[in-house]
Design a protein around this motif. Structure first.
Motif, PDB file in Angstrom:
ATOM      1  N   CYS A  17      38.296  39.659  39.193  1.00 23.94           N
ATOM      2  CA  CYS A  17      37.285  38.580  39.158  1.00 23.94           C
ATOM      3  C   CYS A  17      35.849  39.096  39.327  1.00 23.94           C
ATOM      4  O   CYS A  17      35.001  38.372  39.861  1.00 23.94           O
ATOM      5  CB  CYS A  17      37.588  37.516  40.209  1.00 23.94           C
ATOM      6  SG  CYS A  17      39.098  36.600  39.870  1.00 23.94           S
ATOM      7  N   THR A  65      45.031  37.493  43.104  1.00 22.82           N
ATOM      8  CA  THR A  65      43.594  37.228  42.890  1.00 22.82           C
ATOM      9  C   THR A  65      42.874  37.322  44.244  1.00 22.82           C
ATOM     10  O   THR A  65      43.524  37.315  45.287  1.00 22.82           O
ATOM     11  CB  THR A  65      43.359  35.802  42.335  1.00 22.82           C
ATOM     12  OG1 THR A  65      43.730  34.847  43.355  1.00 22.82           O
ATOM     13  CG2 THR A  65      44.162  35.526  41.072  1.00 22.82           C
ATOM     14  N   PRO A  66      41.545  37.342  44.217  1.00 21.22           N
ATOM     15  CA  PRO A  66      40.855  37.162  45.494  1.00 21.22           C
ATOM     16  C   PRO A  66      41.265  35.815  46.081  1.00 21.22           C
ATOM     17  O   PRO A  66      41.586  34.879  45.332  1.00 21.22           O
ATOM     18  CB  PRO A  66      39.363  37.122  45.099  1.00 21.22           C
ATOM     19  CG  PRO A  66      39.294  37.721  43.728  1.00 21.22           C
ATOM     20  CD  PRO A  66      40.614  37.443  43.075  1.00 21.22           C
ATOM     21  N   LEU A  68      40.776  32.184  47.145  1.00 20.95           N
ATOM     22  CA  LEU A  68      39.818  31.293  46.487  1.00 20.95           C
ATOM     23  C   LEU A  68      38.780  30.788  47.492  1.00 20.95           C
ATOM     24  O   LEU A  68      39.038  30.733  48.695  1.00 20.95           O
ATOM     25  CB  LEU A  68      40.551  30.124  45.826  1.00 20.95           C
ATOM     26  CG  LEU A  68      41.655  30.524  44.845  1.00 20.95           C
ATOM     27  CD1 LEU A  68      42.218  29.289  44.130  1.00 20.95           C
ATOM     28  CD2 LEU A  68      41.188  31.549  43.811  1.00 20.95           C
ATOM     29  N   THR A 351      35.674  32.162  42.718  1.00 20.08           N
ATOM     30  CA  THR A 351      35.808  33.485  43.349  1.00 20.08           C
ATOM     31  C   THR A 351      34.414  34.114  43.452  1.00 20.08           C
ATOM     32  O   THR A 351      33.654  33.784  44.359  1.00 20.08           O
ATOM     33  CB  THR A 351      36.814  34.369  42.571  1.00 20.08           C
ATOM     34  OG1 THR A 351      36.424  34.428  41.184  1.00 20.08           O
ATOM     35  CG2 THR A 351      38.229  33.841  42.696  1.00 20.08           C
ATOM     36  N   GLY A 365      35.067  37.398  47.421  1.00 20.00           N
ATOM     37  CA  GLY A 365      35.028  36.824  46.078  1.00 20.00           C
ATOM     38  C   GLY A 365      35.500  37.712  44.952  1.00 20.00           C
ATOM     39  O   GLY A 365      35.731  37.218  43.846  1.00 20.00           O
ATOM     40  N   THR A 366      35.616  39.004  45.197  1.00 21.48           N
ATOM     41  CA  THR A 366      36.142  39.905  44.159  1.00 21.48           C
ATOM     42  C   THR A 366      37.069  40.913  44.832  1.00 21.48           C
ATOM     43  O   THR A 366      37.064  41.054  46.051  1.00 21.48           O
ATOM     44  CB  THR A 366      35.014  40.698  43.457  1.00 21.48           C
ATOM     45  OG1 THR A 366      34.294  41.441  44.447  1.00 21.48           O
ATOM     46  CG2 THR A 366      34.043  39.791  42.720  1.00 21.48           C
TER      47      THR A 366
END
Ligand code: DI6
Ligand code: FE
Length: 407
Positions: A17, A65-66, A68, A351, A365-366
Motif C-alpha cells: 500500500c 495488508t497494513p 486499516l 491505509t 499505513g504502509t
C-alpha cells in the motif's frame, strides 16, 4: 539462543500500500520489537523460519495488508437518531431537522445525560465492530458534549477505549461541532469559550492531537472557523476541517492555508480550491457513508482531486446522524460505486493516505521496514476483493505491534 526476529509471517500475498497495491506474492514479513524488521520473497529467506523467529505463522497464501485506518469518526456518542431517520424519509432535510432541534443537538442531549460508563458501554460496541472490520488505527472526535464537563467526559471515554482495546487512537477536539443550546443566538460567545478556555486547556493537558471545525451554514461560519484555527495553531495543535459538505463556504481552502492535515467531505469544493489545496500537504478525506445516508446528489469532484494529485483518504464518519455505520470495508465498496474510485485507490484511502490525514504516515499505513507492525490478514486471494464484496468480512487475524490479536 536468541532468535533474529520475534515473529515471522510466511507464504502470503503481502500488500504494501505504498503508492499502489505493491503486491508481493509468496512473501514474508518479519517483526522485531513491534516494528517491521524484514520483508521479502520466500526464496530470499535465509534459513528455516522457525529458527529465525520465535513465532512462525504460515499465511497459507492469504493476503496481508497494513492494519486499516479509519481517519474520521464520531464513534463516541449516546443514543441514536432513528427518529430523525424516519423524519427524513417523510421528506424533511437534514438541515430542517437540525434547525428544529433534532440533529446533532439531540445527540448532545443524550450524550450529556449519559454517565461515563454508559457512554463507554455504548461506544465500545461500535469500536469492537470497527476492529472486527480490520481497523488498527482510529481517529475519534469529541463534539457531542459542547461544554467543558461533557467534552472532557467524551475524551475520558476515548482514553478508556485506548487502554482497553488493541487499537491506536488519534484524538480530535471538535468543540466546534454545533452551537450548544445554551448559546443559541450567541454563536460568537461560544467561539470565545472554545478559543479562550477549551483549546488552551486541551493543549495544556494534552487531551487531543488536533482541532476540527464543522464549517457549514448550520454550524460555524468562515470567520469563526478561522479564529478557531488561529487558536489551534497558536497552541500547537493540528487542524482538520469538515468543509463543503452541504454548501460551499470556503472552509477547505482556509484550512489548507492553515496547513490542515485534512479537509473532509468536500462535495461542494471547487476547481479553484482544489488547485490551491494541491499545492499544500492537506489530504482530502471523502466520506461516502454520509453521502449515501443523506442521499446526496453531488459527489465530491474526485476526477479533479486525482488530476491535481491531492491524496484521497476514506473514512466511515461513524456518527448517529449522517453515517451510522462502523464498517470501513463497506466504505471501500461505497467509494468505488458512488465516487468511482478504483479498488486500489480505495484501499490506499484507508491505509497510506489515511495515515497522512492523521500525520502518522512515517510510522503507519504502509508495509515497509521500520514501520509499526500493524497488519490485517484476510482470507482472500487479491486485495480487490476487499472493495468488491458487500457485507462479507474475510478478516482472518489482526496483528498489532507485531502481536497477533484475538478478534
Ligand atoms: N458532519 C457530519 O456529517 C456529522 N458531523 C459533521 O460535522 C454529522 C453529525 C451528526 O449529525 O450527529
Ligand atoms: Fe464528521
Amino acid at each position: 539462543m536468541t532468535k533474529k526476529w520475534d515473529a515471522i509471517w510466511t507464504n502470503g500475498t503481502i500488500v504494501t500500500c505504498e503508492n499502489s497495491y505493491g503486491l508481493q506474492k509468496n512473501g514474508c514479513i518479519a517483526v522485531k520489537n513491534g516494528k517491521i524488521a524484514w520483508m521479502g520473497a520466500m526464496h530470499e529467506l535465509q534459513g528455516d523460519p522457525k529458527e529465525l523467529a520465535s513465532e512462525h505463522h504460515d499465511l497459507l497464501r492469504r493476503c496481508l495488508t497494513p492494519g486499516l485506518i479509519d481517519c474520521h469518526t464520531h464513534v463516541v456518542y449516546a443514543g441514536n437518531r432513528a427518529k430523525d431517520f424516519e423524519l427524513r424519509l417523510q421528506g424533511y432535510t437534514y438541515e430542517e431537522i437540525a434547525r428544529q432541534g433534532g440533529g446533532i443537538r439531540s445527540t448532545v442531549l443524550a450524550t450529556r445525560n449519559a454517565s461515563e460508563d454508559e457512554l463507554y458501554e455504548q461506544s465500545s460496541k461500535r469500536i469492537r465492530a470497527m476492529i472486527q472490520a480490520g481497523v488498527t488505527t482510529l481517529e475519534i472526535k469529541s463534539g457531542y458534549g459542547l461544554d467543558w464537563q461533557n467534552e472532557l467526559k467524551m475524551l475520558r471515554v476515548v482514553k478508556r477505549i485506548e487502554e482497553k482495546f488493541p487499537i491506536t487512537i488519534y484524538k480530535t477536539f471538535l468543540g466546534a461541532h454545533a452551537i450548544p443550546p445554551e448559546y443559541e443566538g450567541k454563536n460568537d460567545a461560544y467561539v470565545d469559550v472554545i478559543c479562550n478556555q477549551m483549546i488552551p486547556e486541551i493543549a495544556r493537558a494534552k487531551l487531543a492531537d488536533a482541532v476540527d471545525v464543522f464549517c457549514e451554514k448550520i454550524a460555524f461560519n468562515i470567520a469563526q472557523t478561522e479564529r478557531i484555527f488561529q487558536t489551534a495553531k497558536h497552541f500547537g495543535l493540528a487542524i482538520k476541517c469538515h468543509a463543503e459538505q452541504l454548501s460551499h463556504l470556503g472552509g477547505a481552502l482556509l484550512a489548507a492555508n492553515y496547513q490542515a492535515l485534512s479537509v473532509d467531505h468536500l462535495e461542494y469544493v471547487t476547481n479553484e480550491d482544489i488547485e490551491k489545496i494541491a499545492k499544500t500537504k492537506t489530504v482530502a478525506v471523502l466520506l461516502p457513508g454520509a453521502f449515501y445516508f443523506l442521499r446526496e446528489k453531488k459527489p465530491p469532484p474526485v476526477d479533479l482531486l486525482k488530476h491535481h494529485q491531492v491524496p484521497i483518504a476514506l473514512a466511515t464518519d461513524c456518527n448517529p446522524g449522517t453515517s451510522p455505520l462502523t464498517s470501513i470495508l463497506l466504505i471501500l465498496n461505497m467509494a468505488c460505486i458512488q465516487f468511482l474510485l478504483t479498488p486500489e485507490e480505495a484501499l490506499l484511502g484507508v491505509t497510506h493516505n489515511a495515515a497522512k490525514a492523521l500525520g502518522m504516515d512515517k510510522t503507519h499505513g504502509t508495509l515497509a521496514v521500520g514501520k509499526v507492525a500493524d497488519f490485517a490478514i484476510w482470507d482472500i486471494d487479491h486485495p480487490n476483493e476487499l472493495s468488491y464484496s458487500i457485507g462479507q468480512n474475510r478478516l482472518h487475524r489482526l496483528v498489532r505491534g507485531g502481536i497477533s490479536q484475538e478478534i
